[in-house]
Structure formats: C-alpha cells, structure tokens
Design an enzyme around this catalytic site. Structure first.
Site, short mmCIF file in Angstrom:
data_model
loop_
_atom_site.label_atom_id
_atom_site.label_comp_id
_atom_site.label_asym_id
_atom_site.label_seq_id
_atom_site.Cartn_x
_atom_site.Cartn_y
_atom_site.Cartn_z
N ASN A 50 -34.63 38.98 -5.50
CA ASN A 50 -34.55 39.52 -4.13
C ASN A 50 -35.69 40.52 -3.91
OD1 ASN A 50 -33.85 40.70 -1.71
ND2 ASN A 50 -32.00 41.72 -2.50
N LYS A 70 -36.52 41.94 -1.24
CA LYS A 70 -36.25 42.87 -0.13
C LYS A 70 -37.49 42.91 0.78
CE LYS A 70 -32.99 45.17 -3.06
NZ LYS A 70 -32.18 46.33 -3.34
N GLU A 112 -27.27 46.66 1.63
CA GLU A 112 -28.23 47.26 2.57
C GLU A 112 -27.98 46.73 4.00
OE1 GLU A 112 -31.72 46.30 0.26
OE2 GLU A 112 -31.00 47.71 -1.25
N GLU A 114 -22.21 43.56 -6.86
CA GLU A 114 -23.22 44.61 -6.95
C GLU A 114 -22.59 45.97 -6.61
OE1 GLU A 114 -27.49 43.06 -6.29
OE2 GLU A 114 -26.59 43.27 -4.32
N GLY A 127 -30.77 49.88 -7.23
CA GLY A 127 -32.02 50.66 -7.17
C GLY A 127 -31.93 52.05 -7.78
N SER A 155 -29.85 47.28 -10.67
CA SER A 155 -30.69 47.91 -11.69
C SER A 155 -30.90 47.08 -12.95
CB SER A 155 -30.13 49.29 -12.06
OG SER A 155 -30.22 50.16 -10.96
N GLY A 209 -33.37 42.97 -7.92
CA GLY A 209 -34.15 43.56 -6.84
C GLY A 209 -35.48 44.10 -7.35
P1 PGA Z 1 -32.02 46.45 -7.80
O1 PGA Z 1 -31.45 45.70 -6.49
O2 PGA Z 1 -32.20 45.41 -8.85
O3 PGA Z 1 -33.27 47.09 -7.36
O4 PGA Z 1 -30.96 47.45 -8.18
C1 PGA Z 1 -30.50 44.70 -6.61
C2 PGA Z 1 -30.11 44.20 -5.26
O5 PGA Z 1 -30.04 44.99 -4.32
O6 PGA Z 1 -29.88 42.99 -5.06
#
Ligand code: PGA
Length: 222
Positions: free
Chosen positions: A7, A9, A86, A148, A154, A184, A205
């Site tokens: 992802n 984003k 998000e 999640e 993040g 993460s 992410g």
């Molecule tokens: P991250 O995001 O790996 O940066 O924690 C995961 C996600 O939001 O799908």
C-alpha cells in the site's frame, strides 16, 4: 501462498514509479500493488496484480473526484482496499458507507480487502465485532480481512505475535475467510510475524516504498 499487499498510500512521483516497476520485475507474481490510483494503469500494463486503495460505491454519475468499481474493473484492477483506518479517521468514512462500497465492489467482481482495527483503550473484540457486523451486513460473498490495529499503523509499535494470533483466531471465528495483518511491518520483524500460523498475508505501508525492504520481506514470506 501468502498474499502480500503493498500500500503506497499517497507517495512516490512518476519517475519513482517507473523505477519501482523495473526493480520489482522478478517479484511481480508475489505481490499485489496498491499505488496511487493515477499510476494503476501503468502497473497493469506491466502485468502487476494491481489494486486500489479506495473506491466509491456507485458505478457512475456526478461524483467529482471519485473512482467507480465498474471503471476499476474495466481497467483490469483485481483488488480494492476498503475501510482503511486513514479513510475512516481522516475522511470520516463510516460503517454504512463502507458497507455500500463493499457491496458495490463485489457486484463488479473485485476482490475486497476490508480493513478493520482497534484503537488503544477500547475493547478489542467488541471493536472488531462491531466493524465486521456493520461493514459486512447482508453480504455473503468472500471478503478478505486485513487486521490493522490503528496504533500500529506507521508507528513502529507492533503487537506481540501471540496477541496478533489471538485476534486472527477471533476474526476467523466470526468470518470464515483469509485474514492479513498490517501495521509497521518491516524486514526486521517479518521473521517473527511469519511464525503466526493462521495468518494469510500482509498489508505493508511505509516499508513498501523502499524496494530493498520489499525484497527482504518477500525473501522471508514467500
Ligand atoms: P504501515 O502502514 O506499514 O506504514 O504501518 C500499514 C497500512 O496502513 O496499511
């Protein structure tokens, strides 16, 4: 084979995307890419399994700025992420809208990855049950679930392997489906996470933006 979803984003410019497509050439069968939607066609043209990070709930009409599941399907999109935290938190998407989006995506034969997750200080099982019940109301088709925890996205703060395993078991007791973990994930913690026996894959992410990281993760997972 585990499902690995990358992802992006709202990251990477067009030059970076072109490099990314070349760099993962040998790994394209092992990942589902969810780039910014303006780059989706580029990944599809290069034979990547491609998904969108969000989708609207109508097939067409006066919805400026939105992308419909019918359009996504016609481009060759295979997967859609729905209900990412998000989207829920920043864009105020509620369970009712998420439920409509899931139905509409399924009607267009897209594979849905529904994101659910608990916040700190709430009863985890109650939070998961509420989201699953409301988001999948009147839906019988198969939907992949991505677990999640909101505080893990993040932040570098990953729950213990035992805790994740417990949540996955709980989710699977409610819906008989594939469940991914996200939050993460990186090349340092993937070995530990990969010990979770009932996990069907990962939603990645930040680490998905770094090609070396992606390759290191794939070497453990696949
Ligand atoms: P991250 O995001 O790996 O940066 O924690 C995961 C996600 O939001 O799908």
């Amino acid at each position: 084979m585990k499902i690995v979803v990358l992802n992006h984003k709202m990251n990477l410019n067009y030059e970076e995307i072109k490099k990314y497509i070349k760099a993962l050439e040998n790994y394209k069968d092992k990942v589902v890419i969810m780039p910014s939607s303006i780059y989706a066609g580029k990944f599809i043209d290069n034979n990547y399994k491609t998904g969108l990070q969000n989708i609207y709930c109508e097939d067409k009409g006066m919805f400026t700025g939105e992308i419909s599941p019918m359009q996504a399907k016609s481009l060759g999109i295979k997967y859609v992420l729905i209900g990412h935290s998000e989207r829920r938190n920043i864009f105020k998407e509620d369970d009712e809208l998420i439920n409509k989006k899931v139905k509409s995506a399924l009607k267009n034969n897209l594979k849905v990855i529904l994101c659910i997750g608990d916040n700190l200080n709430e009863n985890i099982n109650e939070a998961l049950l509420k989201q699953i019940t409301n988001d999948l109301k009147y839906i019988n088709e198969d939907v992949i679930i991505a677990y999640e925890p909101v505080y893990a996205i993040g932040t570098g703060q990953v729950p213990s392997v035992q805790d994740i395993e417990k949540r996955i078991t709980y989710i699977k007791s409610l819906v008989n489906t594939k469940v991914l973990y996200g939050g993460s994930i990186n090349s340092n913690n993937i070995k530990e996470l990969n010990k979770i026996s009932n996990l069907d894959g990962y939603l990645i992410g930040s680490s998905s933006l770094d090609i070396e990281e992606v390759i290191k993760i794939l070497e453990v997972v696949v």
